[in-house]
Write an enzyme that holds these catalytic residues in place. Structure first.
Site, PDB file in Angstrom:
ATOM      1  CE  LYS A   1     -19.102  -6.757   6.556  1.00  0.00           C
ATOM      2  NZ  LYS A   1     -18.752  -6.667   5.133  1.00  0.00           N
TER       3      LYS A   1
ATOM      4  CG  HIS B   1      -1.919  -0.957   1.422  1.00  0.00           C
ATOM      5  ND1 HIS B   1      -2.088  -1.697   2.564  1.00  0.00           N
ATOM      6  CD2 HIS B   1      -2.896  -1.357   0.569  1.00  0.00           C
ATOM      7  CE1 HIS B   1      -3.126  -2.499   2.425  1.00  0.00           C
ATOM      8  NE2 HIS B   1      -3.634  -2.327   1.220  1.00  0.00           N
TER       9      HIS B   1
ATOM     10  CB  SER C   1      -4.456  -6.213   4.827  1.00  0.00           C
ATOM     11  OG  SER C   1      -4.037  -4.965   4.360  1.00  0.00           O
TER      12      SER C   1
HETATM   13  O1  PNS Z   1      -8.598  -2.739   0.975  1.00  0.00           O
HETATM   14  P1  PNS Z   1      -9.729  -3.209   0.107  1.00  0.00           P
HETATM   15  O2  PNS Z   1     -10.680  -4.062   0.875  1.00  0.00           O
HETATM   16  O3  PNS Z   1      -9.284  -3.853  -1.155  1.00  0.00           O
HETATM   17  O4  PNS Z   1     -10.508  -1.878  -0.341  1.00  0.00           O
HETATM   18  C1  PNS Z   1     -11.713  -1.968  -1.064  1.00  0.00           C
HETATM   19  C2  PNS Z   1     -12.437  -0.627  -0.995  1.00  0.00           C
HETATM   20  C3  PNS Z   1     -12.628  -0.192   0.451  1.00  0.00           C
HETATM   21  C4  PNS Z   1     -11.606   0.424  -1.723  1.00  0.00           C
HETATM   22  C5  PNS Z   1     -13.785  -0.805  -1.710  1.00  0.00           C
HETATM   23  O5  PNS Z   1     -14.476  -1.882  -1.137  1.00  0.00           O
HETATM   24  C6  PNS Z   1     -14.648   0.440  -1.641  1.00  0.00           C
HETATM   25  O6  PNS Z   1     -14.458   1.353  -2.424  1.00  0.00           O
HETATM   26  N1  PNS Z   1     -15.566   0.477  -0.646  1.00  0.00           N
HETATM   27  C7  PNS Z   1     -16.410   1.622  -0.419  1.00  0.00           C
HETATM   28  C8  PNS Z   1     -17.865   1.283  -0.774  1.00  0.00           C
HETATM   29  C9  PNS Z   1     -18.073   1.392  -2.273  1.00  0.00           C
HETATM   30  O7  PNS Z   1     -17.902   2.425  -2.884  1.00  0.00           O
HETATM   31  N2  PNS Z   1     -18.500   0.255  -2.871  1.00  0.00           N
HETATM   32  C10 PNS Z   1     -18.750   0.165  -4.292  1.00  0.00           C
HETATM   33  C11 PNS Z   1     -17.472  -0.060  -5.065  1.00  0.00           C
HETATM   34  S1  PNS Z   1     -17.769  -0.026  -6.808  1.00  0.00           S
END
Ligand code: PNS
Length: 173
Positions: free
Chosen positions: A42, A18, A133
C-alpha cells in the site's frame, strides 16, 4: 534496567499530536522506539523514508533528549513481533477521544493476548483532539493551511506535494 517502549503508527505524516505523545512517552521511559509500521503493497502520501525523515527532523522541536528516541520502519510485521525482536514490553499510544478508545482497546487486548505486551494510553492534548494524519492530508490536499497541526517540515512537505496548500503567511520555498 532500561525501560523501553514503542510508539507505533503509520505516521503518514507525523502530526503535532503524535509528537506530543512521543515527547511525553520519553518522560516516562528511558528509550522510545518510534515504529513506522507499513505495508509495502500500500502506497501512502509519503514513502517510508520520507515519513522517517520528517519524524527525525521534527523531534528536536518537541523532545528535550532526542538521542533517547530511535526511529525505525517495519514492513508487514505484527507489532508484537517487533516488540519481541526489539525487547520492548510496552506500547504507548495516544487517545484523543472515544473514537480512539474504540479503535485502540481491541488492539491493546489482542497484543496482550498474543504476547503479554501491555499498552499504556496517554490522554491526547485537548488542543490537538481534531488532528489526525488523514484529516491533515485531506485539508492540505484541498489547499488549507495546516500550520499548528503538523511541524514546519511536514507542512513544507505537504506544500511540495500539493503546491496550492497555504503556508500560514510563510512563502513556500
Ligand atoms: O497510525 P495508525 O494507523 O493508527 O497505526 C496503527 C498501527 C500501525 C499501530 C497498527 O495497525 C499496527 O500495530 N499494525 C501492525 C500490524 C499488527 O500488529 N496488527 C495487529 C494489531 S492487534
Amino acid at each position: 534496567m532500561s525501560r523501553r517502549c514503542v510508539c507505533p503508527g503509520s505516521f503518514d505524516p507525523v502530526t503535532n499530536g503524535h509528537l506530543d505523545v512521543i515527547a511525553r512517552a520519553s518522560e516516562l521511559f528511558d528509550e522510545v522506539l518510534v515504529a513506522v509500521m507499513h505495508n509495502p503493497a500500500k502506497s501512502g502520501v509519503f514513502d517510508v523514508d520520507q515519513r522517517m525523515a520528517l519524524i527525525h527532523t521534527s523531534l528536536p522541536q518537541f523532545v528535550a533528549d532526542p538521542e533517547r528516541i530511535r526511529v525505525a520502519a517495519f514492513a508487514d510485521r505484527l507489532l508484537v513481533d517487533v516488540c519481541r525482536d526489539e525487547h520492548v514490553q510496552t506500547i504507548v499510544k495516544g487517545l484523543r477521544g472515544p473514537g480512539d478508545y474504540s479503535y485502540e482497546v481491541p488492539m491493546a487486548r489482542m497484543n496482550r493476548h498474543l504476547a503479554a505486551v501491555e499498552t499504556v494510553f496517554i490522554a491526547g492534548d485537548a488542543r490537538l483532539e481534531h488532528v489526525s494524519s488523514s484529516l491533515v492530508r485531506e485539508v492540505a490536499a484541498h489547499g488549507a493551511d495546516v500550520t499548528g497541526l503538523v511541524p514546519p517540515a511536514v507542512r513544507d512537505a505537504l506544500v511540495q506535494r500539493w503546491p496550492n496548500t497555504q503556508t500560514g503567511g510563510r512563502p513556500a520555498s
